[in-house]
Design a protein around this motif. Structure first.
Motif, PDB file in Angstrom:
ATOM      1  N   LEU A 111       4.142  52.287  35.894  1.00 45.49           N
ATOM      2  CA  LEU A 111       4.026  51.264  34.850  1.00 45.49           C
ATOM      3  C   LEU A 111       5.319  51.147  34.048  1.00 45.49           C
ATOM      4  CD1 LEU A 111       0.377  51.733  33.540  1.00 45.49           C
ATOM      5  CD2 LEU A 111       1.346  49.744  34.720  1.00 45.49           C
ATOM      6  N   THR A 112       5.909  52.290  33.693  1.00 47.63           N
ATOM      7  CA  THR A 112       7.088  52.221  32.836  1.00 47.63           C
ATOM      8  C   THR A 112       8.333  51.804  33.625  1.00 47.63           C
ATOM      9  OG1 THR A 112       7.393  54.582  33.157  1.00 47.63           O
ATOM     10  CG2 THR A 112       6.298  53.907  31.133  1.00 47.63           C
ATOM     11  N   GLN A 113       8.384  52.145  34.898  1.00 44.97           N
ATOM     12  CA  GLN A 113       9.593  51.877  35.670  1.00 44.97           C
ATOM     13  C   GLN A 113       9.429  50.681  36.599  1.00 44.97           C
ATOM     14  OE1 GLN A 113      12.385  53.857  35.243  1.00 44.97           O
ATOM     15  NE2 GLN A 113      11.204  54.838  33.636  1.00 44.97           N
ATOM     16  N   TRP A 114       8.358  49.917  36.437  1.00 48.28           N
ATOM     17  CA  TRP A 114       8.024  48.886  37.411  1.00 48.28           C
ATOM     18  C   TRP A 114       9.176  47.905  37.669  1.00 48.28           C
ATOM     19  CZ3 TRP A 114       4.595  48.295  41.089  1.00 48.28           C
ATOM     20  CH2 TRP A 114       4.399  47.023  41.641  1.00 48.28           C
ATOM     21  N   ASN A 115       9.709  47.314  36.607  1.00 46.34           N
ATOM     22  CA  ASN A 115      10.774  46.324  36.797  1.00 46.34           C
ATOM     23  C   ASN A 115      12.016  46.933  37.436  1.00 46.34           C
ATOM     24  OD1 ASN A 115       9.461  44.084  35.976  1.00 46.34           O
ATOM     25  ND2 ASN A 115      10.502  43.872  34.008  1.00 46.34           N
ATOM     26  N   GLY A 116      12.349  48.137  36.993  1.00 45.15           N
ATOM     27  CA  GLY A 116      13.511  48.816  37.553  1.00 45.15           C
ATOM     28  C   GLY A 116      13.323  49.088  39.042  1.00 45.15           C
ATOM     29  N   LEU A 117      12.145  49.572  39.393  1.00 49.12           N
ATOM     30  CA  LEU A 117      11.872  49.865  40.798  1.00 49.12           C
ATOM     31  C   LEU A 117      11.919  48.600  41.645  1.00 49.12           C
ATOM     32  CD1 LEU A 117       9.005  52.489  40.385  1.00 49.12           C
ATOM     33  CD2 LEU A 117      11.212  52.893  41.484  1.00 49.12           C
ATOM     34  N   LEU A 118      11.391  47.509  41.084  1.00 51.01           N
ATOM     35  CA  LEU A 118      11.423  46.243  41.822  1.00 51.01           C
ATOM     36  C   LEU A 118      12.864  45.770  42.008  1.00 51.01           C
ATOM     37  CD1 LEU A 118       8.772  43.660  40.607  1.00 51.01           C
ATOM     38  CD2 LEU A 118       9.182  44.459  42.921  1.00 51.01           C
ATOM     39  N   SER A 119      13.621  45.826  40.941  1.00 54.08           N
ATOM     40  CA  SER A 119      15.002  45.361  40.970  1.00 54.08           C
ATOM     41  C   SER A 119      15.806  46.173  41.983  1.00 54.08           C
ATOM     42  CB  SER A 119      15.591  45.516  39.572  1.00 54.08           C
ATOM     43  OG  SER A 119      16.639  44.617  39.387  1.00 54.08           O
ATOM     44  N   PHE A 120      15.572  47.463  41.975  1.00 56.90           N
ATOM     45  CA  PHE A 120      16.279  48.375  42.870  1.00 56.90           C
ATOM     46  C   PHE A 120      15.859  48.135  44.321  1.00 56.90           C
ATOM     47  CE2 PHE A 120      14.918  52.520  44.791  1.00 56.90           C
ATOM     48  CZ  PHE A 120      16.126  52.868  45.368  1.00 56.90           C
ATOM     49  N   THR A 121      14.587  47.793  44.518  1.00 61.69           N
ATOM     50  CA  THR A 121      14.101  47.500  45.862  1.00 61.69           C
ATOM     51  C   THR A 121      14.738  46.228  46.413  1.00 61.69           C
ATOM     52  OG1 THR A 121      12.007  48.600  45.481  1.00 61.69           O
ATOM     53  CG2 THR A 121      12.011  46.899  47.162  1.00 61.69           C
ATOM     54  N   LEU A 122      14.955  45.242  45.533  1.00 55.51           N
ATOM     55  CA  LEU A 122      15.512  43.964  45.967  1.00 55.51           C
ATOM     56  C   LEU A 122      16.985  44.075  46.336  1.00 55.51           C
ATOM     57  CD1 LEU A 122      13.912  41.494  43.494  1.00 55.51           C
ATOM     58  CD2 LEU A 122      13.976  41.233  45.960  1.00 55.51           C
ATOM     59  N   GLN A 123      17.784  44.632  45.461  1.00 54.90           N
ATOM     60  CA  GLN A 123      19.224  44.726  45.705  1.00 54.90           C
ATOM     61  C   GLN A 123      19.732  45.857  44.820  1.00 54.90           C
ATOM     62  OE1 GLN A 123      22.454  44.446  45.675  1.00 54.90           O
ATOM     63  NE2 GLN A 123      22.927  43.299  47.498  1.00 54.90           N
ATOM     64  N   SER A 124      19.971  47.002  45.429  1.00 52.98           N
ATOM     65  CA  SER A 124      20.253  48.160  44.597  1.00 52.98           C
ATOM     66  C   SER A 124      21.612  48.040  43.897  1.00 52.98           C
ATOM     67  CB  SER A 124      20.163  49.447  45.421  1.00 52.98           C
ATOM     68  OG  SER A 124      21.262  49.568  46.266  1.00 52.98           O
ATOM     69  N   GLU A 125      22.572  47.347  44.524  1.00 49.23           N
ATOM     70  CA  GLU A 125      23.884  47.231  43.870  1.00 49.23           C
ATOM     71  C   GLU A 125      23.828  46.321  42.647  1.00 49.23           C
ATOM     72  OE1 GLU A 125      26.000  46.139  47.312  1.00 49.23           O
ATOM     73  OE2 GLU A 125      26.735  48.162  47.669  1.00 49.23           O
ATOM     74  N   LEU A 126      23.061  45.239  42.801  1.00 49.24           N
ATOM     75  CA  LEU A 126      22.879  44.343  41.654  1.00 49.24           C
ATOM     76  C   LEU A 126      22.195  45.101  40.516  1.00 49.24           C
ATOM     77  CD1 LEU A 126      23.017  41.508  40.457  1.00 49.24           C
ATOM     78  CD2 LEU A 126      20.898  40.956  41.641  1.00 49.24           C
ATOM     79  N   ALA A 127      21.187  45.889  40.876  1.00 48.42           N
ATOM     80  CA  ALA A 127      20.476  46.676  39.871  1.00 48.42           C
ATOM     81  C   ALA A 127      21.429  47.644  39.173  1.00 48.42           C
ATOM     82  CB  ALA A 127      19.321  47.436  40.523  1.00 48.42           C
ATOM     83  N   GLN A 128      22.331  48.225  39.950  1.00 53.04           N
ATOM     84  CA  GLN A 128      23.281  49.187  39.387  1.00 53.04           C
ATOM     85  C   GLN A 128      24.259  48.495  38.431  1.00 53.04           C
ATOM     86  OE1 GLN A 128      24.996  51.603  42.443  1.00 53.04           O
ATOM     87  NE2 GLN A 128      26.184  52.821  41.010  1.00 53.04           N
ATOM     88  N   VAL A 129      24.753  47.323  38.853  1.00 53.18           N
ATOM     89  CA  VAL A 129      25.671  46.585  37.977  1.00 53.18           C
ATOM     90  C   VAL A 129      24.960  46.193  36.681  1.00 53.18           C
ATOM     91  CG1 VAL A 129      27.006  44.456  37.731  1.00 53.18           C
ATOM     92  CG2 VAL A 129      27.122  45.753  39.851  1.00 53.18           C
ATOM     93  N   GLU A 130      23.656  45.894  36.794  1.00 52.88           N
ATOM     94  CA  GLU A 130      22.897  45.512  35.606  1.00 52.88           C
ATOM     95  C   GLU A 130      22.520  46.714  34.749  1.00 52.88           C
ATOM     96  OE1 GLU A 130      20.876  41.323  37.063  1.00 52.88           O
ATOM     97  OE2 GLU A 130      19.701  43.152  37.199  1.00 52.88           O
ATOM     98  N   GLY A 131      22.991  47.885  35.143  1.00 47.99           N
ATOM     99  CA  GLY A 131      22.860  49.041  34.260  1.00 47.99           C
ATOM    100  C   GLY A 131      21.743  50.008  34.610  1.00 47.99           C
ATOM    101  N   LEU A 132      21.100  49.821  35.751  1.00 50.06           N
ATOM    102  CA  LEU A 132      20.043  50.765  36.127  1.00 50.06           C
ATOM    103  C   LEU A 132      20.645  51.976  36.833  1.00 50.06           C
ATOM    104  CD1 LEU A 132      17.313  48.359  37.518  1.00 50.06           C
ATOM    105  CD2 LEU A 132      17.245  49.652  35.396  1.00 50.06           C
ATOM    106  N   ASN A 133      19.994  53.106  36.630  1.00 48.84           N
ATOM    107  CA  ASN A 133      20.419  54.314  37.325  1.00 48.84           C
ATOM    108  C   ASN A 133      19.677  54.368  38.659  1.00 48.84           C
ATOM    109  OD1 ASN A 133      20.901  56.861  38.269  1.00 48.84           O
ATOM    110  ND2 ASN A 133      20.746  57.831  36.268  1.00 48.84           N
TER     111      ASN A 133
END
Lengths: 258, 291
Positions: free
Chosen positions: A141-163
């Motif tokens: 529940l708490t990491q849902w958006n992050g996990l989705l973002s990372f699943t879609l494109q991990s580099e984009l997620a990383q640039v957007e500040g996700l670990n």
């Protein structure tokens, strides 16, 4: 109704609820083989637990987590294709588990671990399941958006500040935790099916990731109830019955969709 | 700065009147993977309001350089300086969404951190993709998907846009429109743009500076410096001139609209390249897989 039945139903439903969203990630990230590897190696945890006289649940949770982390490391320096690597790990872990089990002082009911024995779930096992499911659900529940973002494109997620390294480990640990605590329910050979089949069924009708996750939980719950009912009325083995009901749901869903 | 249709050159002049802030500075960057040298002694400098385009053949290290600039890859040696708290909007080269993941454009954009409904509407309108809001991500055409990715990059109100082959999988007309859009976005937001491109014919009038990369920097400078022939621009007609230009790298020959060579480049002692004009991609010519 008998206490054991209520425990079985509660355990089964809890697992189904948490397996829904996790199963979606396994399907989206094409990690089905990863789930198989973890569940096969869970038997190794049981063997170690018996050999060294540890709490079996703890032994399985720890060994699954260790295998999951090992996979993260191996993927990083991969010299073999991931599916080959997983195939090697899955089956050698299963084989090693079976060999080690032959040395254990107490004989165990191997059948129960391979195919599950939901109707004999004890109160303490149920507590473990509640604990595992609560942890996994809270993280999802708490990491849902992050996990989705990372699943879609991990580099984009990383640039957007996700670990993303942390998210990857988190996802793997959650799957290993769920696999470890659900061994008793469907058995090591069938755990992955409970993660994947409901997700695949929900996929047929979902219009958003959230719908798919909830739908998968729902399909899983129907499968658990149906499987326990079949087991109760016709004396079929519980774990496999649950998987058969899940597969039937998928088949019906696919036909309706087609 | 808020004249979206003004040609890039005018805007560069405007930007130069205020002091442009340096956004990104790479110095003597080397990168090797195993014993393969991917990048050697690459320098790169990008300021606010500037569009810098990396061109070069496949395997030239363009994407690696972009990833180093973004901080996704650590260089083997050399320094990377990004201005403090730089907000970066990144458009990755590929977005392969698994067919089993049901995702609408709107939900995809909501995944960007701290994006509000109003931000999403603005970004979609800006890239001309507002009508796609409820479409499934997997149902989009190449050009539509690139616009949606650009919208996602804009959501973080970037000071630097990093676009890795923004026109991949887009038809020729769409490519020109996308470069036009990128120029307009730069004009409106005054952000710096670092992009990788294969569309040598189109990118020249949309960029302020070009770096020709082939493991090392072969040449760099203003498009005119790197090579620009006004006579060729005329071939495209007046309407397209502002956005479309032709890569007329003086190393190579030129094509007309039909792909015929119109001005063969004569190799002389000053050439610093192999004679194969493989860099030059003509829109009418089929893309060779070797690119």
């Amino acid at each position: 109704m008998a206490d054991f039945l209520w425990r079985a139903i509660t355990a089964g439903l809890l697992l189904a609820v948490v397996a829904g969203p996790l199963g979606c990630f396994i399907v989206w990230r094409r990690m089905a083989y990863f789930g198989d590897t973890l569940s096969h190696s869970a038997l190794l945890g049981i063997a170690f637990g018996l050999l060294f006289d540890l709490n079996l649940q703890v032994a399985v949770v720890v060994s699954s987590a260790a295998i999951a982390l090992l996979l993260v490391l191996l993927e990083r320096h991969k010299s073999l294709a991931t599916d080959t690597l997983l195939g090697i790990l899955a089956h050698s872990a299963l084989a090693l588990g079976l060999v080690l089990l032959s040395f254990t002082p107490t004989q165990i009911d191997l059948q129960a671990y391979l195919f599950g024995d939901l109707l004999t779930v004890t109160s303490s096992e149920l507590l473990w399941l509640v604990f595992g499911a609560a942890c996994a659900l809270a993280l999802l529940l708490t990491q849902w958006n992050g996990l989705l973002s990372f699943t879609l494109q991990s580099e984009l997620a990383q640039v957007e500040g996700l670990n993303v390294a942390r998210l990857r480990v988190l996802l793997m640990l959650m799957i290993s935790l769920v696999v470890a605590v659900s061994m008793k329910i469907v058995g090591v050979l069938l755990i992955t099916s409970l993660l994947i089949i409901p997700a695949a069924t929900a996929r047929l009708f979902a219009h958003s990731p959230e719908q798919m996750a909830l739908g998968a939980s729902l399909c899983g719950c129907i499968a658990v109830l149906g499987g326990i009912a079949a087991s109760w009325f016709w004396d079929t083995p519980t774990g496999p019955s649950i998987v058969v009901v899940a597969a039937l749901l998928f088949a019906v869903g696919s036909l309706r969709k087609a | 700065m808020n004249q979206p249709t003004s040609p890039p050159k005018t805007d560069t002049a405007t930007a130069a009147t205020c002091i442009p802030q340096a956004l990104l500075h790479l110095h003597a960057v080397d990168f090797h993977a195993g014993d393969r040298h991917i990048l050697q002694q690459v320098n790169l400098h990008l300021t606010q309001g500037q569009i810098l385009t990396l061109i070069g053949p496949n395997g030239a290290g363009k994407t690696t350089l972009v990833k180093i600039a973004l901080g996704l890859v650590v260089p083997s040696s050399g320094t990377v300086n990004r201005s403090a708290d730089l907000r970066i909007g990144y458009m990755p080269q590929r977005l392969q969404v698994d067919a089993t993941l049901p995702l609408s454009v709107q939900r995809f954009l909501q995944l960007a951190p701290r994006s509000t409904a109003a931000d999403i509407t603005t970004a979609l309108q800006e890239v001309g993709a507002d009508h796609l809001r409820h479409s499934r991500l997997q149902s989009l055409s190449g050009g539509e998907l690139q616009r949606v990715l650009l919208a996602r990059a804009l959501l973080g109100k970037p000071q630097l846009l990093v676009l890795d082959e923004p026109t991949q999988g887009v038809d020729l007309k769409g490519q020109a429109e996308l470069y036009d859009l990128i120029t307009r976005i730069r004009d409106r937001h005054g952000c710096g743009v670092l992009m990788v491109s294969h569309d040598l014919h189109l990118v020249m009038s949309a960029t302020d500076e070009v770096i020709c990369l082939n493991q090392h920097v072969c040449c760099h400078g203003h498009p005119e410096q790197v090579g620009n022939d006004p006579a060729y621009l005329e071939l495209f007609g007046k309407a397209g001139v502002e956005a479309m230009a032709v890569y007329t790298h003086h190393h190579y020959h030129e094509h007309d609209l039909h792909g015929n060579v119109v001005d063969e480049h004569v190799h002389d002692a000053n050439c610093q390249h192999s004679p194969a004009p493989s860099l030059l991609l003509h829109p009418n010519a089929p893309r060779r897989s070797s690119h």
